[in-house]
Design a protein around this motif. Sequence first.
Motif, PDB file in Angstrom:
ATOM      1  N   ASN A 249     -14.395  20.695  11.480  1.00  0.00           N
ATOM      2  CA  ASN A 249     -14.356  19.401  12.163  1.00  0.00           C
ATOM      3  C   ASN A 249     -13.794  18.308  11.239  1.00  0.00           C
ATOM      4  O   ASN A 249     -14.290  17.190  11.174  1.00  0.00           O
ATOM      5  CB  ASN A 249     -15.753  19.000  12.669  1.00  0.00           C
ATOM      6  N   ASN A 311      -9.193  24.169  20.427  1.00  0.00           N
ATOM      7  CA  ASN A 311      -9.874  23.558  21.582  1.00  0.00           C
ATOM      8  C   ASN A 311     -10.311  24.610  22.594  1.00  0.00           C
ATOM      9  O   ASN A 311     -11.381  24.494  23.207  1.00  0.00           O
ATOM     10  CB  ASN A 311      -8.959  22.520  22.235  1.00  0.00           C
ATOM     11  N   LYS A 312      -9.509  25.657  22.764  1.00  0.00           N
ATOM     12  CA  LYS A 312      -9.910  26.753  23.656  1.00  0.00           C
ATOM     13  C   LYS A 312     -11.154  27.463  23.143  1.00  0.00           C
ATOM     14  O   LYS A 312     -11.948  27.990  23.920  1.00  0.00           O
ATOM     15  CB  LYS A 312      -8.764  27.770  23.790  1.00  0.00           C
ATOM     16  N   LEU A 313     -11.311  27.470  21.815  1.00  0.00           N
ATOM     17  CA  LEU A 313     -12.463  28.138  21.212  1.00  0.00           C
ATOM     18  C   LEU A 313     -13.684  27.227  21.123  1.00  0.00           C
ATOM     19  O   LEU A 313     -14.714  27.614  20.571  1.00  0.00           O
ATOM     20  CB  LEU A 313     -12.096  28.653  19.812  1.00  0.00           C
ATOM     21  N   GLY A 314     -13.553  26.004  21.647  1.00  0.00           N
ATOM     22  CA  GLY A 314     -14.702  25.108  21.690  1.00  0.00           C
ATOM     23  C   GLY A 314     -14.751  24.061  20.598  1.00  0.00           C
ATOM     24  O   GLY A 314     -15.743  23.320  20.486  1.00  0.00           O
ATOM     25  N   TYR A 315     -13.703  23.972  19.782  1.00  0.00           N
ATOM     26  CA  TYR A 315     -13.663  22.954  18.737  1.00  0.00           C
ATOM     27  C   TYR A 315     -13.001  21.688  19.261  1.00  0.00           C
ATOM     28  O   TYR A 315     -12.160  21.739  20.168  1.00  0.00           O
ATOM     29  CB  TYR A 315     -12.902  23.470  17.514  1.00  0.00           C
ATOM     30  N   ASN A 316     -13.374  20.585  18.698  1.00  0.00           N
ATOM     31  CA  ASN A 316     -12.747  19.307  19.045  1.00  0.00           C
ATOM     32  C   ASN A 316     -11.789  18.944  17.910  1.00  0.00           C
ATOM     33  O   ASN A 316     -12.143  18.233  16.973  1.00  0.00           O
ATOM     34  CB  ASN A 316     -13.812  18.228  19.228  1.00  0.00           C
ATOM     35  N   GLU A 364     -14.591  31.468  10.882  1.00  0.00           N
ATOM     36  CA  GLU A 364     -15.905  31.104  11.428  1.00  0.00           C
ATOM     37  C   GLU A 364     -17.043  31.834  10.725  1.00  0.00           C
ATOM     38  O   GLU A 364     -18.134  31.283  10.562  1.00  0.00           O
ATOM     39  CB  GLU A 364     -15.952  31.445  12.926  1.00  0.00           C
TER      40      GLU A 364
END
Length: 390
Positions: A249, A311-316, A364
């Motif tokens: 992030n 973003n597809k993996l849920g990160y902003n 990750e």
Amino acid sequence: MRILILGADGYLGWPTCMYFSQRGHDVVGIDNYFRRNAAIALDCEPLLPTPNLIQRAKIWEKITGKRINIHVGDATNYAFLLKIFKEYKPDTVVHYAEQPSAPYSMINQEKAAFTLQNNLISTLNIVYAVKEANRDCHIIKLGTMGEYGTPNIDIEEGWLEINHKGKKDKFLFPRQASSLYHTTKIQDTDMLWFYVRTWGIRVTDLMQGPVYGISTDEADRDSQLVPNFHYDEVFGTVLNRFVVQAVANYPLTVYGKGGQIRGYLNLKDTMQCVYLSATQPVKNGELRIFNQVTETFSVNELADKVCAVGNKLGYNVNINHIENPRKEKEEHYYNPKYTGLLELGLKPNYLTDDELTGIFRKVEQYKDQINRDAIFRGIKWSAETLSGTA
């Protein structure tokens, strides 16, 4: 083949050791642990902890039954290097044993001087060791696309034919480096070309673009066999840095306008390129140059790819355009030719969303180990120095 890999502990060196070993060749790896020690001194160690070379070779032998001979030593020490050459008489030597970082070379005078001495003396020592121990040994030297700079003409593969006042000749493609590190790589090429002409040695010079990735078929066998994956400003390559920043992030650090275009390739493709060059060597008295890239992207395009997948993996994922600390053109023409390795048989692994997702998933697993302070230090290409690292 008997193959000697100098810089065997590096991001490319250790995977190359395993790649050749897996295919049945006798491998000798040497390293002086410069990068490990420099990363500790600068507080920018790799994301994944890795055993030392001797330990990794033992793990590899336990898993595969194949032995990689390891020697800890410095290629700038001619007595040490010549002893290795005389003992093993390699058919091929792969030269990764150089200070590999443009930012490191620009920190201060001490690090600039080290870069100059290490990179040029190691190359000179290899040439003399080949001459004395095995004149037919094929030298594969890792160059860099950064040698060319960003000329306003197509970048040929190493050579350029010139017509001038009714005469025609072929010369090394003009070089214009963007850092001291890249300047030493130009000097490497010039030095090798001199000794090819003078002593008839044989050399393949691989002009490699920035490499990305963390996985190879061999490294994926055990977590302790992974390469040294850096994500910091000093030793990390741009796409690897962006993925770690996204997971942490941390806004992606795009330098300036982000229009800088370069040629890139997957870590797996570096293994292929070096192997193809080694198994299809050049003749004595020849300098062969390949542009070792598979795709070209601007920094903005890479950032957009990381954003889309992240973003597809849920990160902003956010992008931060910061003042460019480097001295480089941010908008320029860039059209390198890179057909030679394809003609030898390279089968590229392109930067697909699936490939990028795989890098995200691996990072990750180690996200708790990310050192945010190491991500950006602001090393400038001006007369300023990096505070606290002298």
